[in-house]
Scaffold this active site. Structure first.
Site, PDB file in Angstrom:
ATOM      1  CG  HIS A  98      39.457   3.231   1.642  1.00 54.98           C
ATOM      2  ND1 HIS A  98      40.788   3.500   1.496  1.00 54.98           N
ATOM      3  CD2 HIS A  98      38.915   4.385   2.064  1.00 54.98           C
ATOM      4  CE1 HIS A  98      41.049   4.746   1.804  1.00 54.98           C
ATOM      5  NE2 HIS A  98      39.931   5.298   2.146  1.00 54.98           N
ATOM      6  CD  GLU A 149      44.365   3.792   4.792  1.00 58.92           C
ATOM      7  OE1 GLU A 149      45.304   4.406   5.301  1.00 58.92           O
ATOM      8  OE2 GLU A 149      43.469   4.327   4.109  1.00 58.92           O
ATOM      9  CD  GLU A 215      26.167 -10.808   9.597  1.00 60.85           C
ATOM     10  OE1 GLU A 215      25.105 -11.461   9.566  1.00 60.85           O
ATOM     11  OE2 GLU A 215      26.207  -9.561   9.494  1.00 60.85           O
TER      12      GLU A 215
END
Length: 358
Positions: A98, A149, A215
């Protein structure tokens, strides 16, 4: 449920803040698991509790937990040589788990990510005694997907993103349709859909409520829609060498764009269309950037945090958290910065499985 880990203090701007991170862990050859652990050492100091010495009993050496790690570097060299290190890092089971960053309005950001970007709120955790809240969002379970997160520190409404962080990449099947939805929801589009400069891929750029850029990349169905984290570096060849040797990543591709005076390198643990990757960007002549205090770090899984730390040292990285178990629990982690100062936390695979069994 896995036990929560203790947060560690950071300093951001004029305020003393707290940042925590957790994730679920996917192992290539083990059953699915849920993994929780803190995002560590995102400030200039390490909490005193985390600096307690760690005994590497099974390796016959000890490593002090000072962030500078001067004496422990010599001890590490006795454990694993460079040739062995290069072979081991290629076999280590690693995955980008993450990415951690701070936001000023958690509910507003969650609403944007779920309604405009199609993410799911996987879980939310409030730690009032430490004055922060975490939210985990993504396109699938944490044990099999790269997730974000979000960290909200009580009372802090804005952060400085700086110039070093670039953007996150999201693969979508129809960029134009996604942009229309974002516009309808009041989102900010900074680059309209169209072919990428010097290529054919259709892309667009948007901003979330905190100013983080995303993006949008037009791509067919993929198991990992949250597919990129772009960071700027001052020496691309040095960065590539470090991520290959210290992190065990593969250089997936490299593209120079002399017309626009930049070069990119895509690094990761598998093909871009199936895995989250790190996009390193070098802008001609730019050696340093301002990192601000908004973006924090990436978390990566490993089979051995001790060897991971040793390999990182051997290849020019700085260990900011010595390898070993976190205070009060058995989950082992290590944290480091790369030659450009980007932070990463490595988390032991098996320890998280054990946490789930308790």
């Amino acid at each position: 449920m896995a036990r929560l880990l203790l947060p560690l203090p950071i300093v951001a701007s004029a305020s003393s803040l707290h940042l925590a991170a957790a994730s679920r862990l996917r192992l290539p050859s083990l059953s699915s698991s849920v993994a929780r652990r803190e995002a560590l050492f995102v400030g200039s100091r390490v909490a005193a509790a985390a600096r307690a010495p760690v005994r590497l009993a099974r390796r016959g050496v000890s490593a002090g937990a000072e962030a500078a790690g001067g004496s422990s570097a010599a001890a590490a060299a006795q454990v694993i040589g460079q040739d062995e290190a290069m072979e081991w890092v290629k076999k280590d089971r690693r995955r980008m788990l993450h990415v951690v960053y701070r936001v000023g309005d958690l509910d507003k950001t969650i609403k944007f990510y779920t309604e405009c970007l199609g993410m799911k709120l996987l879980r939310k955790r409030d730690i009032p005694e430490e004055r922060y809240t975490n939210a985990f969002l993504g396109y699938g379970p944490e044990d099999s997907h790269f997730v974000v997160e979000l960290t909200y520190n009580y009372g802090v409404e804005s952060y400085d993103i700086g110039t070093a962080f670039g953007h996150f990449g999201i693969a979508v099947e129809d960029v134009a349709k996604t942009v229309d939805l974002i516009k309808a929801k009041g989102g900010t589009v900074t680059r309209e859909p169209g072919p990428v400069k010097g290529g054919k891929s259709v892309i667009a750029f948007i901003e979330d409520p905190d100013g983080y850029k995303f993006e949008l990349i037009e791509r067919g169905p993929t198991p990992e829609p949250l597919c990129q984290v772009m960071l700027r570096v001052g020496d691309l060849d040095r960065a590539i060498n470090f991520y290959e040797k210290a992190f065990g990543m593969e250089l997936l591709r490299k593209r120079d764009n002399p017309q626009y005076k930049y070069t990119i390198a895509m690094m990761g643990y598998g093909p871009e269309d199936k895995n989250a990757v790190l996009e390193l960007t070098y802008n001609y002549g730019v050696k340093e950037y301002d990192k601000g205090n908004a973006y924090a770090q990436i978390a990566i899984s490993t089979d051995d945090v001790y060897k991971t730390a040793e390999v990182i040292r051997q290849n020019g990285g700085k260990i900011t958290r010595e390898p070993g178990p976190l205070p009060g629990i058995n989950t082992k982690i290590t944290a480091c910065t790369d030659p450009d100062g980007w932070k990463t936390v490595f988390v032991d695979n098996v320890d998280f499985l054990k946490e789930l069994e308790e």
